[in-house]
Design a protein around this motif. Structure first.
Motif, PDB file in Angstrom:
ATOM      1  N   ALA A   1      14.232 -64.288 -29.763  1.00 53.94           N
ATOM      2  CA  ALA A   1      14.746 -63.841 -28.469  1.00 53.94           C
ATOM      3  C   ALA A   1      15.291 -62.416 -28.579  1.00 53.94           C
ATOM      4  O   ALA A   1      15.088 -61.589 -27.686  1.00 53.94           O
ATOM      5  CB  ALA A   1      15.839 -64.783 -27.984  1.00 53.94           C
ATOM      6  N   GLU A   2      15.962 -62.129 -29.692  1.00 55.08           N
ATOM      7  CA  GLU A   2      16.494 -60.776 -29.892  1.00 55.08           C
ATOM      8  C   GLU A   2      15.377 -59.776 -30.140  1.00 55.08           C
ATOM      9  O   GLU A   2      15.393 -58.659 -29.638  1.00 55.08           O
ATOM     10  CB  GLU A   2      17.411 -60.782 -31.120  1.00 55.08           C
ATOM     11  CG  GLU A   2      18.867 -60.564 -30.794  1.00 55.08           C
ATOM     12  CD  GLU A   2      19.723 -60.724 -32.036  1.00 55.08           C
ATOM     13  OE1 GLU A   2      19.646 -59.876 -32.933  1.00 55.08           O
ATOM     14  OE2 GLU A   2      20.456 -61.742 -32.099  1.00 55.08           O
TER      15      GLU A   2
ATOM     16  N   GLU B   1      23.450 -53.174 -27.504  1.00 54.82           N
ATOM     17  CA  GLU B   1      23.854 -53.920 -26.309  1.00 54.82           C
ATOM     18  C   GLU B   1      23.168 -53.405 -25.059  1.00 54.82           C
ATOM     19  O   GLU B   1      22.858 -54.168 -24.148  1.00 54.82           O
ATOM     20  CB  GLU B   1      25.374 -53.871 -26.140  1.00 54.82           C
ATOM     21  CG  GLU B   1      26.050 -54.848 -27.060  1.00 54.82           C
ATOM     22  CD  GLU B   1      27.511 -55.067 -26.743  1.00 54.82           C
ATOM     23  OE1 GLU B   1      27.930 -54.794 -25.611  1.00 54.82           O
ATOM     24  OE2 GLU B   1      28.218 -55.504 -27.657  1.00 54.82           O
TER      25      GLU B   1
ATOM     26  N   SER C   1      19.629 -54.768 -24.855  1.00 52.46           N
ATOM     27  CA  SER C   1      19.436 -56.143 -24.372  1.00 52.46           C
ATOM     28  C   SER C   1      20.128 -56.347 -23.030  1.00 52.46           C
ATOM     29  O   SER C   1      20.353 -57.477 -22.612  1.00 52.46           O
ATOM     30  CB  SER C   1      19.905 -57.149 -25.411  1.00 52.46           C
ATOM     31  OG  SER C   1      21.265 -56.947 -25.676  1.00 52.46           O
ATOM     32  N   SER C   2      20.473 -55.248 -22.349  1.00 52.35           N
ATOM     33  CA  SER C   2      21.117 -55.386 -21.043  1.00 52.35           C
ATOM     34  C   SER C   2      20.076 -55.649 -19.961  1.00 52.35           C
ATOM     35  O   SER C   2      18.899 -55.313 -20.111  1.00 52.35           O
ATOM     36  CB  SER C   2      21.903 -54.121 -20.698  1.00 52.35           C
ATOM     37  OG  SER C   2      21.012 -53.069 -20.381  1.00 52.35           O
ATOM     38  N   MET C   3      20.537 -56.236 -18.876  1.00 53.24           N
ATOM     39  CA  MET C   3      19.622 -56.515 -17.768  1.00 53.24           C
ATOM     40  C   MET C   3      19.101 -55.230 -17.139  1.00 53.24           C
ATOM     41  O   MET C   3      17.940 -55.150 -16.761  1.00 53.24           O
ATOM     42  CB  MET C   3      20.352 -57.309 -16.705  1.00 53.24           C
ATOM     43  CG  MET C   3      20.462 -58.754 -17.063  1.00 53.24           C
ATOM     44  SD  MET C   3      20.919 -59.651 -15.603  1.00 53.24           S
ATOM     45  CE  MET C   3      21.214 -61.218 -16.353  1.00 53.24           C
TER      46      MET C   3
END
Lengths: 112, 393
Positions: free
Chosen positions: B228-229, B309, B312-314
């Motif tokens: 997922a990451e 961060e 992986s932000s929206m």
């Protein structure tokens, strides 16, 4: 604030009003219980009741769709709005982190 | 393009152009026979372009995503299939470089990629889960120091021609379908039994056949991060941006052909504007939109690389999804304009203005990760992620 059509606001008992260290601990546990219930109900994680505070929710099966539904439920229940800088995987990866984030947002709202 | 010189004194762009020269000679044959672009890949190997992304400390050249995207555009103008193979190879490398740099096995594997110019494929789709690569049915089984995996991989692009495969699976036999890992298997560690042919409208040379994959390898070949990451932090951006580079290249070549057609007509009748000229102007505006989308996406990715961060932000995911949507929709439109300009000469195969291959190849853009799936994903994120209100970020 965004009102999700399928949620009534504050359907959970309000637990964020008492003060003092002992009260803070109880409040934190109560919020975590609420988060577990929401995870089960909105994020398709029926196993949430048995998850540790620090368990990886994604590894437990939470999808990105589920995490958004959880955010909407949290926003509605606690009458807060998640700022964009908190909309990342990490902010929703464990019950403990979600609880901290919600508490910060609620505290920020009350201070404002 | 900021390029360093290689030992022979060539820039990255010069090396990519030499490969493009070779790829272009064979593009029609590759397309007609749906065969692997062997000549182009051999040229990529001899120009050592398969390892440019590997960090300098591991023997590579540390090329940026922007530099690789530029090479994708150069190749895309000559042969879409060759360019797509190059792009997909580098999408896999981005996962290795981003998530394998702390793992001794993956470090030494990256050195091997440099030394042996290995071609890397991936197997993320699986029978029974549709196109959602964030779900797996198959699970990797760890037994002592060994891991074993069997996967009904419905698509492994250039699988038969690759030297290694990065393959997704559930992390263990009890894991939920979204709890995935990615494992590297080298060619000597797996067998492929073909289950699907690849006889398609376009992108025929990618040879994206389906296989039953059976592999066994030391367990340290499992990448040490959850898939997922990996998907969020390296694959999402590198896929959309490098594909974007390829698709932009296809559009550029269609436009180059259309412009040559218009200019030839203008020279024949000086003083008169050829009828296709307005189409050319219209399409050039669309081409600029595509270019702006890809370059803005590249700039945003390079800026976000320093902050995991942010990656992986929206907001970042929405932006990358939008690059893919816009580019994949606009490129076929540009080629359609080019076809209006060149008329029957563009419609026919074998003319200097032929556009059939471009049109067919570009149709794949909206389907490789279906735009509908991307729209569904974006629409979900937009339930919480705010629309960006400033112009400059």
């Amino acid at each position: 604030m965004f009102l999700s059509p399928f949620l009534a606001r504050n359907r959970y008992p309000c637990v964020i009003e008492s003060t003092g260290p002992q009260a803070a601990l109880q409040r934190s546990d109560a919020v975590k219980t609420q988060i577990r219930e929401m995870l089960a109900q909105y994020a398709s994680l029926p196993s949430a009741a048995g998850l540790d505070d620090d368990a990886d929710l994604y590894a437990a099966g939470m999808s990105s769709h589920g995490s958004v539904q959880l955010m909407l439920a949290l926003e509605d229940t606690f009458d807060v709005e998640f700022p964009d800088n908190l909309l990342n995987r990490k902010s929703f990866s464990t019950i403990a982190i979600i609880e901290q984030t919600v508490n910060q947002l609620v505290a920020g709202k009350e201070a404002a | 393009m900021d390029v360093a010189l290689n030992a022979q004194g060539s820039t990255l762009l010069e090396r990519a152009r030499r490969v493009a020269g070779i790829a272009g000679q064979h593009a029609d044959d590759v397309d007609r026979n749906a065969r692997f672009p062997r000549e182009a890949v051999d040229a990529l190997i001899s120009e050592r372009l398969l390892s440019i992304q590997i960090p300098v400390t591991l023997g590579g050249e540390g090329a940026t995503t922007a530099q690789i995207a530029e090479a994708c555009t150069v190749l895309g103008q000559a042969c879409s299939a060759s360019a797509m193979v190059f792009a997909m190879h580098h999408i896999k490398l981005s996962s290795l470089v981003t998530h394998g740099s702390d793992s001794p096995w993956h470090q030494s594997f990256m050195r091997r990629i440099v030394d042996e110019q290995l071609l890397i494929a991936s197997a993320t789709t699986e029978g029974g889960i549709g196109g959602n690569m964030r779900n797996s049915i198959c699970a990797i089984e760890v037994d002592g120091d060994t891991c074993r995996l069997q996967k009904d991989a419905t698509v492994i692009s250039y699988g038969r021609h690759a030297d290694a495969i990065l393959i997704t699976s559930r992390a263990h036999p009890d894991a939920v379908t979204t709890d995935q890992v990615m494992t590297v298997f080298t060619k000597d560690q797996y067998t492929l039994e073909r289950t699907n042919e690849w006889d398609t409208l376009g992108m025929r040379g990618t040879c994206s056949e389906g296989y039953l994959f059976k592999g066994e390898a030391p367990k340290e070949q499992i990448l040490p991060k959850p898939f997922a990451e990996i998907a969020a932090q390296s694959m999402l951006a590198s896929s959309h941006l490098l594909w974007g580079g390829v698709w932009y290249g296809i559009a550029v070549n269609a436009m180059t052909r259309a412009q040559a057609f218009v200019r030839a007509a203008a020279r024949k009748s000086p003083g008169q504007t050829p009828p296709g000229a307005l189409h050319l102007a219209e399409a050039s505006s669309l081409l600029q939109q595509v270019r702006a989308n890809v370059t803005a996406g590249l700039a945003r990715y390079e800026a976000a690389l320093a902050e995991p961060e942010l990656l992986s932000s929206m907001g970042f995911s929405v932006a990358m999804n939008n690059v893919k949507l816009a580019v994949s929709r606009t490129v076929p439109e540009i080629i359609d304009h080019a076809m209006q300009i060149t008329g029957i000469m563009g419609y026919k195969n074998g003319t200097p203005f032929s556009l059939g291959r471009h049109l067919r190849d570009a149709q794949s853009a909206q389907l490789m990760i279906s735009n509908d799936r991307i729209l569904a994903n974006t629409s979900n994120m937009l339930l919480v992620n705010k629309i960006e209100t400033n112009l400059l970020g």
